[in-house]
Enzyme design. Structure first.
Site, PDB file in Angstrom:
ATOM      1  N   HIS A 244      -8.220  -1.699  -0.993  1.00  0.00           N
ATOM      2  CA  HIS A 244      -7.387  -1.559  -2.026  1.00  0.00           C
ATOM      3  C   HIS A 244      -7.194  -2.564  -3.051  1.00  0.00           C
ATOM      4  CE1 HIS A 244      -6.076   2.682  -0.752  1.00  0.00           C
ATOM      5  NE2 HIS A 244      -5.710   2.366   0.193  1.00  0.00           N
TER       6      HIS A 244
HETATM    7  O1  RIB Z   1      -1.800   2.078  -2.203  1.00  0.00           O
HETATM    8  C1  RIB Z   1      -2.241   0.981  -1.716  1.00  0.00           C
HETATM    9  C2  RIB Z   1      -1.462  -0.355  -2.048  1.00  0.00           C
HETATM   10  O2  RIB Z   1      -0.264  -0.105  -1.374  1.00  0.00           O
HETATM   11  C3  RIB Z   1      -1.948  -1.694  -1.908  1.00  0.00           C
HETATM   12  O3  RIB Z   1      -1.584  -2.444  -2.708  1.00  0.00           O
HETATM   13  C4  RIB Z   1      -1.237  -1.901  -0.468  1.00  0.00           C
HETATM   14  O4  RIB Z   1      -0.975  -3.300  -0.164  1.00  0.00           O
HETATM   15  C5  RIB Z   1      -0.004  -1.091  -0.556  1.00  0.00           C
HETATM   16  O5  RIB Z   1       0.813  -1.953  -1.435  1.00  0.00           O
END
Ligand code: RIB
Ligand code: CA
Length: 320
Positions: A244
């Site tokens: 992510h």
């Molecule tokens: O959906 C993924 C995101 O949500 C990332 O930024 C993770 O760190 C959480 O905050």
């Protein structure tokens, strides 16, 4: 060309992976870190940021940010994914020095973006509350920022619609009103959402190899990923994790890794679709149209995942 960034983050396991990536990349100058609630409480997330800065010799100013969303009731820290204090089984020591810029994150963003007009890219990988507060405090910052790159959202490509709700990604779901303000403001936004972050994957073997090749940093990334991989194994049925937050850093370092689509973006702010992100991609102006008057933003729709994984590995290895 070197990209100067302020990294807005809710550290967070993948946030820490992204922070170390930004630190490692030769073409990124990590000027500031602003913290926000999300994966952890604002106090835990800020402590984690200070710990990472001190442990890895990161030369960046840290400003503490928002502890709750603009309007919606707080969802609470994502302990099921990121552990009790945000870094899985790793805990920042109790005596971590909390050395912060005296300004709240939104003010730091406004003043630094204006002072270094045209130079700073904001990379935001948590709820977008600090950015929304900055826009409310000083709408002129839109004219001074270089660009805004965010990790968040999901546009339904290849069935990628959500992760915390059927139609919402966590960062947007945590503060949908803030996200809608950020996407509809007159500044250039690039959205790195689940449509692409679900296509890049740190396998268990990849993280083992990083531990073996990248010294203390590789070992640390391996250590924090243990809790995360348990979540993925138990709840998602995968041996590894999606990439992510490091994907937003990868976009800044090398935008050619991604394909993008242009159009105004809005966020659903209440009801069962709260946190859903929608992009209008056709040119038609409708009689009832709350999209077309807003600036077209860029949504990432494809990624060269193998090249991204190699860039991450090569960069972290360089720190060894
Ligand atoms: O959906 C993924 C995101 O949500 C990332 O930024 C993770 O760190 C959480 O905050
Ligand atoms: Ca995050």
């Amino acid at each position: 060309m070197t990209q100067t960034i302020i990294f807005d983050t809710d550290p967070g396991i993948d946030d820490a992976m992204a922070l170390l990536f930004a630190h490692a990349l030769p073409n990124i100058d990590l000027y500031g870190i602003t913290t926000v609630f999300g994966n952890a409480t604002i106090d835990d997330g800020t402590k984690n940021a200070c710990y990472l800065r001190d442990r890895f010799g990161i030369n960046a100013i840290i400003a503490k940010g928002a502890d709750k969303p603009l309007v919606r009731p707080p969802v609470g820290p994502t302990t099921i994914v990121h552990g009790e204090h945000g870094l899985g089984y790793v805990e920042a020591p109790a005596d971590t020095a909390i050395n912060l810029d005296p300004r709240p994150a939104y003010q730091f963003l406004c003043e630094e973006v204006k002072r270094r007009s045209g130079e700073i890219t904001i990379v935001a990988v948590g709820p977008l509350t600090n950015l929304a507060l900055a826009l409310q405090h000083d709408p002129e910052i839109t004219q001074h920022v270089k660009q805004v790159v965010i990790m968040g959202g999901a546009f339904g490509l290849d069935g990628n619609c959500g992760n915390v709700a059927p139609f919402a990604e966590a960062n947007i779901h945590d503060d949908p009103h803030a996200a809608d303000l950020v996407f509809t403001a007159d500044w250039p936004v690039v959205i790195v959402g689940l449509d692409v972050t679900h296509k890049a994957f740190f396998s268990g073997e990849y993280l083992d190899a990083l531990r073996d090749s990248a010294g203390e940093t590789g070992q640390f990334i391996h250590d924090i990923s243990r809790f995360y991989l348990e979540f993925y194994s138990n709840k998602v049925g995968l041996n590894g994790c999606h990439v992510h937050d490091p994907s937003a850093i990868a976009y800044v370092a090398d935008p050619s890794l991604f394909g993008t689509r242009s159009g105004p973006v809005r966020v659903v702010c209440d009801g069962p679709l709260t946190g859903m992100t929608v992009q209008k991609v056709d040119a038609r102006r409708y009689s009832d149209d709350e999209f077309s008057d807003h600036r077209a933003q860029q949504v990432c729709v494809s990624v060269d995942d193998q090249r991204l994984l190699k860039l991450y590995q090569d960069s972290i290895n360089r720190l060894a």
